[in-house]
Design an enzyme around this catalytic site. Structure first.
Site, mmCIF file in Angstrom:
data_model
loop_
_atom_site.group_PDB
_atom_site.id
_atom_site.type_symbol
_atom_site.label_atom_id
_atom_site.label_comp_id
_atom_site.label_asym_id
_atom_site.label_seq_id
_atom_site.Cartn_x
_atom_site.Cartn_y
_atom_site.Cartn_z
ATOM 1 N N LYS A 1 115.070 43.518 15.836
ATOM 2 C CA LYS A 1 114.669 44.026 17.153
ATOM 3 C C LYS A 1 115.287 45.400 17.449
ATOM 4 O O LYS A 1 116.242 45.818 16.777
ATOM 5 C CB LYS A 1 115.060 42.997 18.219
ATOM 6 C CG LYS A 1 114.319 41.651 18.074
ATOM 7 C CD LYS A 1 114.654 40.717 19.240
ATOM 8 C CE LYS A 1 113.884 39.413 19.147
ATOM 9 N NZ LYS A 1 114.130 38.551 20.345
ATOM 10 N N TYR B 1 104.102 37.975 22.119
ATOM 11 C CA TYR B 1 104.851 37.003 22.922
ATOM 12 C C TYR B 1 103.967 36.304 23.967
ATOM 13 O O TYR B 1 104.482 35.801 24.959
ATOM 14 C CB TYR B 1 106.042 37.680 23.596
ATOM 15 C CG TYR B 1 107.215 37.923 22.667
ATOM 16 C CD1 TYR B 1 107.978 36.856 22.179
ATOM 17 C CD2 TYR B 1 107.573 39.204 22.270
ATOM 18 C CE1 TYR B 1 109.056 37.063 21.332
ATOM 19 C CE2 TYR B 1 108.654 39.418 21.419
ATOM 20 C CZ TYR B 1 109.384 38.345 20.957
ATOM 21 O OH TYR B 1 110.465 38.559 20.119
ATOM 22 N N PHE C 1 111.013 36.177 32.166
ATOM 23 C CA PHE C 1 111.537 37.301 31.382
ATOM 24 C C PHE C 1 110.460 38.043 30.595
ATOM 25 O O PHE C 1 110.769 38.995 29.867
ATOM 26 C CB PHE C 1 112.648 36.831 30.435
ATOM 27 C CG PHE C 1 112.246 35.730 29.478
ATOM 28 C CD1 PHE C 1 111.553 36.013 28.315
ATOM 29 C CD2 PHE C 1 112.559 34.407 29.755
ATOM 30 C CE1 PHE C 1 111.178 35.015 27.437
ATOM 31 C CE2 PHE C 1 112.188 33.394 28.873
ATOM 32 C CZ PHE C 1 111.494 33.695 27.712
ATOM 33 N N ARG D 1 116.170 29.821 11.173
ATOM 34 C CA ARG D 1 116.690 29.576 12.534
ATOM 35 C C ARG D 1 118.193 29.304 12.466
ATOM 36 O O ARG D 1 118.952 29.725 13.337
ATOM 37 C CB ARG D 1 115.971 28.393 13.205
ATOM 38 C CG ARG D 1 114.489 28.583 13.503
ATOM 39 C CD ARG D 1 114.156 29.610 14.551
ATOM 40 N NE ARG D 1 114.738 29.381 15.851
ATOM 41 C CZ ARG D 1 114.291 29.936 16.980
ATOM 42 N NH1 ARG D 1 113.220 30.748 16.959
ATOM 43 N NH2 ARG D 1 114.874 29.725 18.116
ATOM 44 N N THR E 1 119.376 31.425 20.637
ATOM 45 C CA THR E 1 118.759 32.538 21.373
ATOM 46 C C THR E 1 119.813 33.326 22.157
ATOM 47 O O THR E 1 119.810 34.556 22.148
ATOM 48 C CB THR E 1 117.698 31.989 22.361
ATOM 49 O OG1 THR E 1 116.799 31.145 21.646
ATOM 50 C CG2 THR E 1 116.947 33.117 23.028
ATOM 51 N N ARG F 1 122.809 36.472 15.035
ATOM 52 C CA ARG F 1 122.888 36.795 16.466
ATOM 53 C C ARG F 1 124.330 36.848 16.950
ATOM 54 O O ARG F 1 124.682 37.688 17.794
ATOM 55 C CB ARG F 1 122.053 35.802 17.264
ATOM 56 C CG ARG F 1 120.555 36.134 17.186
ATOM 57 C CD ARG F 1 119.702 35.039 17.753
ATOM 58 N NE ARG F 1 118.310 35.473 17.981
ATOM 59 C CZ ARG F 1 117.321 34.632 18.234
ATOM 60 N NH1 ARG F 1 117.545 33.324 18.301
ATOM 61 N NH2 ARG F 1 116.094 35.084 18.435
ATOM 62 N N ASN G 1 118.630 40.320 21.368
ATOM 63 C CA ASN G 1 119.377 39.393 20.504
ATOM 64 C C ASN G 1 119.133 39.629 19.010
ATOM 65 O O ASN G 1 119.111 38.684 18.220
ATOM 66 C CB ASN G 1 119.115 37.940 20.929
ATOM 67 C CG ASN G 1 117.642 37.568 20.867
ATOM 68 O OD1 ASN G 1 116.808 38.391 20.485
ATOM 69 N ND2 ASN G 1 117.328 36.336 21.219
ATOM 70 N N HIS H 1 114.155 38.247 15.636
ATOM 71 C CA HIS H 1 113.216 37.168 15.934
ATOM 72 C C HIS H 1 113.153 36.247 14.725
ATOM 73 O O HIS H 1 113.296 36.697 13.589
ATOM 74 C CB HIS H 1 111.812 37.748 16.186
ATOM 75 C CG HIS H 1 110.739 36.689 16.246
ATOM 76 N ND1 HIS H 1 110.500 35.960 17.387
ATOM 77 C CD2 HIS H 1 109.903 36.201 15.289
ATOM 78 C CE1 HIS H 1 109.537 35.077 17.142
ATOM 79 N NE2 HIS H 1 109.158 35.196 15.875
ATOM 80 N N GLU I 1 102.174 34.516 13.173
ATOM 81 C CA GLU I 1 102.948 35.756 13.357
ATOM 82 C C GLU I 1 102.835 36.661 12.126
ATOM 83 O O GLU I 1 102.694 37.885 12.260
ATOM 84 C CB GLU I 1 104.408 35.403 13.658
ATOM 85 C CG GLU I 1 104.549 34.733 15.027
ATOM 86 C CD GLU I 1 105.920 34.118 15.288
ATOM 87 O OE1 GLU I 1 106.115 33.578 16.395
ATOM 88 O OE2 GLU I 1 106.798 34.172 14.403
HETATM 89 N N1 UDP Z 1 114.483 35.820 26.111
HETATM 90 C C1 UDP Z 1 115.030 36.428 27.229
HETATM 91 N N2 UDP Z 1 115.569 35.638 28.214
HETATM 92 C C2 UDP Z 1 115.594 34.270 28.125
HETATM 93 C C3 UDP Z 1 115.037 33.664 26.987
HETATM 94 C C4 UDP Z 1 114.491 34.459 26.000
HETATM 95 O O1 UDP Z 1 115.015 37.647 27.343
HETATM 96 O O2 UDP Z 1 116.097 33.612 29.043
HETATM 97 C C5 UDP Z 1 113.898 36.657 25.049
HETATM 98 C C6 UDP Z 1 114.783 36.748 23.805
HETATM 99 O O3 UDP Z 1 114.654 38.061 23.259
HETATM 100 C C7 UDP Z 1 114.162 35.704 22.901
HETATM 101 C C8 UDP Z 1 112.675 35.873 23.238
HETATM 102 O O4 UDP Z 1 112.656 36.099 24.641
HETATM 103 O O5 UDP Z 1 114.475 35.934 21.538
HETATM 104 C C9 UDP Z 1 111.791 34.683 22.921
HETATM 105 O O6 UDP Z 1 112.344 33.522 23.529
HETATM 106 P P1 UDP Z 1 112.467 32.157 22.734
HETATM 107 O O7 UDP Z 1 112.812 31.083 23.714
HETATM 108 O O8 UDP Z 1 111.258 31.954 21.889
HETATM 109 O O9 UDP Z 1 113.765 32.381 21.812
HETATM 110 P P2 UDP Z 1 113.894 32.568 20.226
HETATM 111 O O10 UDP Z 1 112.838 31.716 19.590
HETATM 112 O O11 UDP Z 1 113.726 34.026 19.931
HETATM 113 O O12 UDP Z 1 115.288 32.082 19.900
HETATM 114 MG MG MG Z 2 110.801 31.662 19.893
#
Ligand code: UDP
Ligand code: MG
Length: 139
Positions: free
Chosen positions: A11, A51, A59, A87, A93, A104, A114, A117, A128
Site C-alpha cells: 500500500k 474495495y 471508512f 494472512r 488488520t 503489518r 496498514n 493487502h 482480485e
Molecule cells: N480499514 C480501515 N478502518 C477499519 C477497517 C479497515 O481503514 O476500521 C481499511 C484497512 O486499510 C484495511 C481495509 O480497510 O486493510 C480493508 O478492510 P478489511 O476488514 O478487509 O481488512 P483486511 O482484510 O485488509 O485485513
Molecule cells: Mg479484507
C-alpha cells in the site's frame, strides 16, 4: 481444498517509506513465488471498485482516498494454502493487534495505512487477481 494463489498490494504508506524491498524479501522468505507483479497508481474510482464490498462501511471514503494517494505494488503470489498462509504472514488488520514479526506489525502506520493487502478467500483471490492481471501477465 485450499487454493494456491493469493493477491496482495503493498500500500501507499509502505511504498512511501521505501519498504517495497523488505516486504518482498519477507514474502519470498516465507515461501511465496511471484506469479505476476506491477507498480502502478490507482485512481479513486479504481480503488472504489477494488474495495466495493466495503462500500457501506464508514471508512470507505477515507480508504479509497488513501489507496489512490500514491503508487502501490500489486502482485499475485503462489504457495500451497496461499490465502491462509499469507494472512498469517501479514498479521491483523489493526497493526497494534498484529503478532510480532508480521508484515503489518513491522511496517504498518495505522489501521488504514496498514502496509499491505491480502485476499481473505480463494474466491476473492481469483477476483482480485483478475481485476489487475490478464493471463498474459502471469509467469
Ligand atoms: N480499514 C480501515 N478502518 C477499519 C477497517 C479497515 O481503514 O476500521 C481499511 C484497512 O486499510 C484495511 C481495509 O480497510 O486493510 C480493508 O478492510 P478489511 O476488514 O478487509 O481488512 P483486511 O482484510 O485488509 O485485513
Ligand atoms: Mg479484507
Amino acid at each position: 481444498m485450499a487454493g494456491n494463489i493469493t493477491f496482495t498490494m503493498i500500500k501507499p504508506d509502505a511504498v512511501e517509506a521505501n519498504n517495497i524491498g523488505p516486504i518482498l524479501a519477507m514474502i519470498n522468505k516465507a515461501g511465496f513465488r511471484i506469479l505476476a507483479m506491477k507498480y502502478m497508481r490507482l485512481t479513486k474510482t479504481q480503488a472504489g471498485m477494488f474495495y466495493e464490498v466495503h462500500k457501506e462501511r464508514p471508512f470507505y471514503g477515507e480508504l479509497t482516498e488513501y489507496m489512490s494517494s500514491g503508487p502501490i505494488v500489486a502482485a499475485v503470489l503462489v504457495k500451497n494454502n496461499a490465502v491462509a498462509d499469507y494472512r498469517k504472514l501479514i498479521g491483523a488488520t489493526d497493526p497494534t493487534k498484529a503478532d510480532e514479526g508480521t508484515i503489518r506489525k513491522l511496517f504498518a502506520k495505522s489501521i488504514a495505512a496498514n502496509a499491505v493487502h491480502g485476499s481473505d478467500s480463494d474466491e476473492n483471490a481469483a477476483i482480485e487477481a483478475n481485476f489487475f492481471f490478464s493471463q498474459l501477465e502471469r509467469f
